[in-house]
Design an enzyme around this catalytic site. Structure first.
Site, PDB file in Angstrom:
ATOM      1  N   GLU A 227      86.076  -7.912  50.057  1.00 32.73           N
ATOM      2  CA  GLU A 227      85.424  -9.200  49.800  1.00 32.73           C
ATOM      3  C   GLU A 227      85.817 -10.212  50.865  1.00 32.73           C
ATOM      4  O   GLU A 227      86.997 -10.341  51.200  1.00 32.73           O
ATOM      5  CB  GLU A 227      85.848  -9.689  48.410  1.00 32.73           C
ATOM      6  CG  GLU A 227      84.741 -10.291  47.616  1.00 32.73           C
ATOM      7  CD  GLU A 227      83.614  -9.303  47.305  1.00 32.73           C
ATOM      8  OE1 GLU A 227      82.623  -9.304  48.057  1.00 32.73           O
ATOM      9  OE2 GLU A 227      83.730  -8.552  46.328  1.00 32.73           O
ATOM     10  N   HIS A 228      84.816 -10.907  51.365  1.00 28.23           N
ATOM     11  CA  HIS A 228      85.005 -11.890  52.439  1.00 28.23           C
ATOM     12  C   HIS A 228      85.574 -11.239  53.701  1.00 28.23           C
ATOM     13  O   HIS A 228      86.291 -11.873  54.466  1.00 28.23           O
ATOM     14  CB  HIS A 228      85.889 -13.064  51.970  1.00 28.23           C
ATOM     15  CG  HIS A 228      85.198 -13.918  50.941  1.00 28.23           C
ATOM     16  ND1 HIS A 228      84.325 -14.917  51.278  1.00 28.23           N
ATOM     17  CD2 HIS A 228      85.236 -13.888  49.590  1.00 28.23           C
ATOM     18  CE1 HIS A 228      83.855 -15.483  50.169  1.00 28.23           C
ATOM     19  NE2 HIS A 228      84.392 -14.862  49.134  1.00 28.23           N
ATOM     20  N   THR A 229      85.238  -9.991  53.893  1.00 25.14           N
ATOM     21  CA  THR A 229      85.636  -9.288  55.121  1.00 25.14           C
ATOM     22  C   THR A 229      84.455  -9.113  56.069  1.00 25.14           C
ATOM     23  O   THR A 229      84.660  -8.936  57.263  1.00 25.14           O
ATOM     24  CB  THR A 229      86.200  -7.894  54.784  1.00 25.14           C
ATOM     25  OG1 THR A 229      85.318  -7.272  53.848  1.00 25.14           O
ATOM     26  CG2 THR A 229      87.594  -7.984  54.180  1.00 25.14           C
ATOM     27  N   ASP A 230      83.222  -9.163  55.545  1.00 24.33           N
ATOM     28  CA  ASP A 230      82.081  -8.807  56.420  1.00 24.33           C
ATOM     29  C   ASP A 230      81.913  -9.781  57.581  1.00 24.33           C
ATOM     30  O   ASP A 230      81.669  -9.369  58.714  1.00 24.33           O
ATOM     31  CB  ASP A 230      80.770  -8.593  55.622  1.00 24.33           C
ATOM     32  CG  ASP A 230      80.249  -9.802  54.865  1.00 24.33           C
ATOM     33  OD1 ASP A 230      80.974 -10.824  54.767  1.00 24.33           O
ATOM     34  OD2 ASP A 230      79.110  -9.727  54.351  1.00 24.33           O
TER      35      ASP A 230
ATOM     36  N   GLY B 252      71.828 -15.819  41.180  1.00 29.56           N
ATOM     37  CA  GLY B 252      73.042 -16.630  41.278  1.00 29.56           C
ATOM     38  C   GLY B 252      74.265 -15.993  40.655  1.00 29.56           C
ATOM     39  O   GLY B 252      75.300 -16.635  40.503  1.00 29.56           O
ATOM     40  N   ALA B 253      74.183 -14.723  40.296  1.00 28.69           N
ATOM     41  CA  ALA B 253      75.306 -14.052  39.633  1.00 28.69           C
ATOM     42  C   ALA B 253      76.199 -13.318  40.622  1.00 28.69           C
ATOM     43  O   ALA B 253      77.183 -12.707  40.238  1.00 28.69           O
ATOM     44  CB  ALA B 253      74.778 -13.076  38.583  1.00 28.69           C
TER      45      ALA B 253
ATOM     46  N   SER C 277      73.384 -10.354  44.686  1.00 26.03           N
ATOM     47  CA  SER C 277      72.516 -10.321  45.867  1.00 26.03           C
ATOM     48  C   SER C 277      71.035 -10.256  45.548  1.00 26.03           C
ATOM     49  O   SER C 277      70.282  -9.453  46.104  1.00 26.03           O
ATOM     50  CB  SER C 277      72.887  -9.144  46.779  1.00 26.03           C
ATOM     51  OG  SER C 277      74.151  -9.360  47.278  1.00 26.03           O
TER      52      SER C 277
ATOM     53  N   ASP D 208      75.166  -7.629  52.163  1.00 27.72           N
ATOM     54  CA  ASP D 208      74.189  -7.560  51.075  1.00 27.72           C
ATOM     55  C   ASP D 208      72.869  -6.930  51.528  1.00 27.72           C
ATOM     56  O   ASP D 208      72.299  -6.081  50.841  1.00 27.72           O
ATOM     57  CB  ASP D 208      73.930  -8.963  50.503  1.00 27.72           C
ATOM     58  CG  ASP D 208      75.209  -9.677  50.122  1.00 27.72           C
ATOM     59  OD1 ASP D 208      76.258  -9.011  50.015  1.00 27.72           O
ATOM     60  OD2 ASP D 208      75.174 -10.911  49.943  1.00 27.72           O
TER      61      ASP D 208
HETATM   62  C1  GLA Z   1      78.337 -13.161  49.747  1.00 27.54           C
HETATM   63  C2  GLA Z   1      77.785 -12.946  51.156  1.00 27.54           C
HETATM   64  C3  GLA Z   1      78.309 -11.639  51.747  1.00 27.54           C
HETATM   65  C4  GLA Z   1      79.828 -11.569  51.652  1.00 27.54           C
HETATM   66  C5  GLA Z   1      80.293 -11.890  50.230  1.00 27.54           C
HETATM   67  C6  GLA Z   1      81.793 -11.969  50.103  1.00 27.54           C
HETATM   68  O1  GLA Z   1      77.833 -12.159  48.913  1.00 27.54           O
HETATM   69  O2  GLA Z   1      76.376 -12.919  51.125  1.00 27.54           O
HETATM   70  O3  GLA Z   1      77.878 -11.515  53.081  1.00 27.54           O
HETATM   71  O4  GLA Z   1      80.425 -12.413  52.587  1.00 27.54           O
HETATM   72  O5  GLA Z   1      79.749 -13.112  49.764  1.00 27.54           O
HETATM   73  O6  GLA Z   1      82.364 -10.718  50.304  1.00 27.54           O
END
Ligand code: GLA
Length: 394
Positions: free
Chosen positions: A42-45, A130-131, A134, A180
């Protein structure tokens, strides 16, 4: 409460009928593009790192037929709103923000040299909005695949995901990473997708038998999420800038090791150091989770889920009281290997890995325990890893 889902074939049939009623002819194609749940990473992309999402059995259906002019006529069935634009003159719509996904996608495909044909389009989604599942990426990928197929154009799926991401940046104004759109384009039934977000190489990782993926929606949506997401992105960039004088070869946090951070962490303000520590450790957890999945070691995957959640809560600070309550409730549930917040955070959903033979008891427990802890109702989905975008066959 477990939600009733309309059978896929019924949704396709009623979309076809709605299209015929509205446009007076049958659709030539019906495309299905899934939402996703991220297992870990998470928050790595946006740090050029690793992620491990699955596409889910919730999706956008996009029905279309060619027109004789260069106009696109869009009908958002769920909102019962319409929009129209010319392919030769695409801009953002202020009046109908929902249409910016398709407008943006058409613009980005054309900017990459694809010749699109005007179309009548009707689309509908059962990905909760919004959940953190994606829903917007599913809309974009469905539109991209739909416009391209209708126009007889070929495109590599990774490139298609990049075009959709750019549409999200420029037309929806959300500075998302690539995860996503990529998983919606490239998911595979019963597999997770390990994505290297720098090289965009990927590998399908089988999900062991006997485990179920349970998504639990806290019911909380935070408007903050967008602005905090930008703040996290810039803190990561700041970490790289401040580390570059001593680590000149690094381009992103992907290139920083745990040892580097230990040695040079004093160069970073405390908060930036914690953000970096999350990203660096989370990248390693993704690779460890893949190794554990390959060995069928679900207990280990579960531990990594828990470590990921703690790191997101304490170092990255993107959790919320409801997400923490849901994770705690899940961990006490029967057959649970591990649970964590999934997606950008602040609100939205958790993901749990649960033994298949305990999943009904688990769902009942989670619903009750979350209500006791928060006074709120959870919406719980038992999902499975589904295929990425394709023609709807039903
Ligand atoms: C959202 C963003 C993704 C990713 C996540 C966190 O879903 O659209 O690109 O950064 O947050 O992992």
């Amino acid at each position: 409460m477990e939600q009733a889902v309309t059978l896929p074939s019924q949704r396709v049939k009623s979309l076809r009928q709605a299209f015929e009623r509205r446009f007076g002819r049958a659709p030539e194609i019906i495309v299905r593009a899934p939402g996703r749940v991220n297992l870990i990473g998470e928050h790595t992309d946006y740090n050029d790192g690793f992620v491990l999402p699955v596409a889910i059995d919730r999706d956008v259906l996009f029905a279309a037929a060619r027109r004789n002019d260069d106009r696109v006529h869009l009908w958002a069935i769920d909102l019962d709103e319409e929009d129209e634009f010319a392919l030769s003159d695409i801009s953002r719509s202020e009046a109908r923000p929902w249409a910016n996904y398709q407008r943006g996608v058409a613009a980005m495909l054309q900017a990459r040299g694809h010749k699109l044909i005007g179309a009548d389009v009707a689309f509908s989604s059962n990905v909760p909005i919004g959940a953190g599942l994606s829903s917007s990426a599913a809309v974009e990928v469905a539109a991209a695949f739909g416009f391209l197929s209708l126009s007889g154009e070929e495109m590599d799926r990774a490139q298609m995901a990049l075009a959709c991401q750019q549409a999200e940046h420029e037309y929806a104004g959300v500075p998302c990473g690539i995860m996503d759109q990529f998983i919606s384009a490239l998911g595979k039934e019963d597999h997770a997708l390990l994505i290297d977000c720098r090289s965009l190489t990927y590998e399908h990782i089988p999900i062991p038998e006997g485990v179920r993926i349970v998504v639990a929606d806290t019911g909380v949506r935070r408007a903050l999420a967008g602005s905090e997401y930008r703040v996290r992105r810039s803190q990561c960039e700041e970490a790289v800038r401040l580390l570059q004088p001593v680590l000149p070869e690094i381009r992103a946090l992907r290139d920083v090791s745990e040892a580097d951070l230990e040695r040079h962490g004093h160069l970073l303000p405390e908060i930036v150091w914690r953000r970096a520590r999350h990203v660096v450790s989370e990248n390693q957890r993704v690779l460890d989770a893949v190794a554990a999945l390959r060995q069928g070691d679900l207990a280990r995957v579960g531990e990594l889920f828990m470590a990921s959640h703690r790191s997101l809560r304490d170092d990255y600070e993107v959790s919320s009281p409801e997400l923490d309550a849901m994770v705690e409730a899940a961990m006490e549930g029967p057959g649970c290997f591990g649970a964590r917040l999934t997606g950008a955070g602040f609100g939205g959903c958790t993901v749990s890995l649960v033994r298949a033979d305990r999943v009904e008891d688990f769902v009942a427990h989670l619903t009750r325990a979350y209500r006791e802890r928060t006074g709120r109702e959870a919406t719980v989905y038992v999902t499975r890893a589904a295929d990425g975008v394709g023609m709807a066959t039903a």
